[in-house]
Scaffold this active site. Structure first.
Site, PDB file in Angstrom:
ATOM      1  N   LEU A   1     -25.960  52.801 -29.928  1.00  0.00           N
ATOM      2  CA  LEU A   1     -24.974  52.265 -30.870  1.00  0.00           C
ATOM      3  C   LEU A   1     -25.655  51.602 -32.064  1.00  0.00           C
ATOM      4  O   LEU A   1     -25.204  51.719 -33.202  1.00  0.00           O
ATOM      5  CB  LEU A   1     -24.084  51.241 -30.163  1.00  0.00           C
ATOM      6  CG  LEU A   1     -23.341  51.689 -28.906  1.00  0.00           C
ATOM      7  CD1 LEU A   1     -22.517  50.532 -28.344  1.00  0.00           C
ATOM      8  CD2 LEU A   1     -22.469  52.898 -29.170  1.00  0.00           C
TER       9      LEU A   1
ATOM     10  N   ASP B   1     -37.315  39.847 -29.184  1.00  0.00           N
ATOM     11  CA  ASP B   1     -36.622  39.522 -27.938  1.00  0.00           C
ATOM     12  C   ASP B   1     -35.491  38.590 -28.333  1.00  0.00           C
ATOM     13  O   ASP B   1     -35.726  37.440 -28.729  1.00  0.00           O
ATOM     14  CB  ASP B   1     -37.583  38.846 -26.972  1.00  0.00           C
ATOM     15  CG  ASP B   1     -36.911  38.349 -25.696  1.00  0.00           C
ATOM     16  OD1 ASP B   1     -35.674  38.491 -25.570  1.00  0.00           O
ATOM     17  OD2 ASP B   1     -37.626  37.801 -24.836  1.00  0.00           O
TER      18      ASP B   1
ATOM     19  N   PHE C   1     -19.341  55.017 -23.653  1.00  0.00           N
ATOM     20  CA  PHE C   1     -19.990  55.682 -24.777  1.00  0.00           C
ATOM     21  C   PHE C   1     -21.280  56.356 -24.324  1.00  0.00           C
ATOM     22  O   PHE C   1     -21.932  55.915 -23.385  1.00  0.00           O
ATOM     23  CB  PHE C   1     -20.312  54.670 -25.889  1.00  0.00           C
ATOM     24  CG  PHE C   1     -19.211  54.511 -26.896  1.00  0.00           C
ATOM     25  CD1 PHE C   1     -19.397  54.889 -28.208  1.00  0.00           C
ATOM     26  CD2 PHE C   1     -17.982  53.988 -26.521  1.00  0.00           C
ATOM     27  CE1 PHE C   1     -18.377  54.751 -29.147  1.00  0.00           C
ATOM     28  CE2 PHE C   1     -16.963  53.844 -27.440  1.00  0.00           C
ATOM     29  CZ  PHE C   1     -17.154  54.236 -28.763  1.00  0.00           C
TER      30      PHE C   1
ATOM     31  N   TYR D   1     -22.805  41.748 -15.806  1.00  0.00           N
ATOM     32  CA  TYR D   1     -22.480  42.431 -17.058  1.00  0.00           C
ATOM     33  C   TYR D   1     -21.106  42.003 -17.560  1.00  0.00           C
ATOM     34  O   TYR D   1     -20.932  41.665 -18.740  1.00  0.00           O
ATOM     35  CB  TYR D   1     -22.528  43.938 -16.846  1.00  0.00           C
ATOM     36  CG  TYR D   1     -22.323  44.748 -18.099  1.00  0.00           C
ATOM     37  CD1 TYR D   1     -23.290  44.781 -19.094  1.00  0.00           C
ATOM     38  CD2 TYR D   1     -21.155  45.487 -18.298  1.00  0.00           C
ATOM     39  CE1 TYR D   1     -23.109  45.522 -20.259  1.00  0.00           C
ATOM     40  CE2 TYR D   1     -20.964  46.236 -19.448  1.00  0.00           C
ATOM     41  CZ  TYR D   1     -21.944  46.243 -20.422  1.00  0.00           C
ATOM     42  OH  TYR D   1     -21.762  46.981 -21.569  1.00  0.00           O
TER      43      TYR D   1
END
Length: 255
Positions: free
Chosen positions: A17, A57, A194, A161
């Protein structure tokens, strides 16, 4: 906001993405800096776009601060930030033997997906608040974050998540309300299923099966479709403080 000539930062911009979004921004005339951990892919994508790459990071405060300063020295104050950096894991709260998920593995996902998003957002806002307003509305900048439909319908195996992406969604409105004082917009995109480099590792029949779960279009979302929505958000000054689902009308099942 008109992209022509403005600085832009994309985290996770080396692939998926983020890469599609970096491409869209470059086509629009923006001067793009890619933040990513993948040095080879990041450098290659930046070279392709005539942009700049910094190894970052997102969960490291000093690293992000210095990277934003480097991007600014190269391209001027970035007016656009798109946060695409993140990781996805599939681990249950307790395993089949009843052992709990180690806390450090839960915390790592939250650190990258949620804390990392806030880290870059806050450092970007600090640079933007004193920037010269531009455009007819006196806008200073646009920040786009990436959540997930897991923020709404987290599945079994997605406690870390789902929690991290739910946090990104919950961050959107308070951030937009606070930063409105300095004419900075904050919007979040919540993609469905996706195609990403992670998906590329699945067999084609598994990818097709996932695509068929989406009502319409019955296929995996394409990274450039995420980028299209990001482009619309940047262009439309009334889009602010909202999380927008981009999912083909899917509602995820428990498993």
């Amino acid at each position: 906001m008109d992209l022509q000539g403005v600085g832009a930062i994309v985290t996770g911009g080396a692939s998926g993405l983020g890469a599609a979004t970096a491409e869209m921004l470059a086509r629009g005339g923006a001067k793009v800096t890619i933040f990513d951990l993948n040095v080879d892919q990041g450098n290659a994508k930046a070279a392709e776009l005539g942009g700049h790459f910094v190894r970052v990071d997102v969960a490291d405060e000093a690293n992000v601060q210095s990277a934003i300063e480097e991007a600014e020295a190269r391209h001027g104050v970035a007016r656009v930030l798109v946060n695409c950096a993140g990781i996805a894991t599939a681990e249950k709260i307790i395993d089949r033997d009843g052992k709990p998920l180690p806390l450090d593995r839960f915390a790592r996902v939250v650190a990258i997906n949620l804390t990392g998003t806030f880290n870059v957002l806050s450092k970007m806002a600090a640079r933007l608040h004193g920037a010269e307003p531009i455009g007819p509305d006196g806008e200073r900048g646009v920040i786009i974050n990436t959540a997930s439909v897991a923020a709404y319908e987290g599945q079994v195996g997605q406690p870390a998540y789902g929690a991290s992406k739910g946090g990104v969604m919950a961050l959107t409105l308070p951030a937009a309300r606070e930063l409105a004082r300095w004419n900075i917009r904050v919007v979040t995109i919540a993609p469905g299923i996706f195609w990403t480099p992670m998906m590329a590792g699945l067999p084609q029949d598994a990818q097709d099966s996932l695509g068929r779960q989406i009502p319409f279009p019955s296929r995996l979302g394409r990274p450039e479709e995420y980028a299209m929505l990001a482009e619309s958000i940047i262009a439309n000054p009334m889009l602010n403080g909202e999380t927008i689902r981009l999912d083909g009308a899917i509602r995820m099942a428990p498993r």
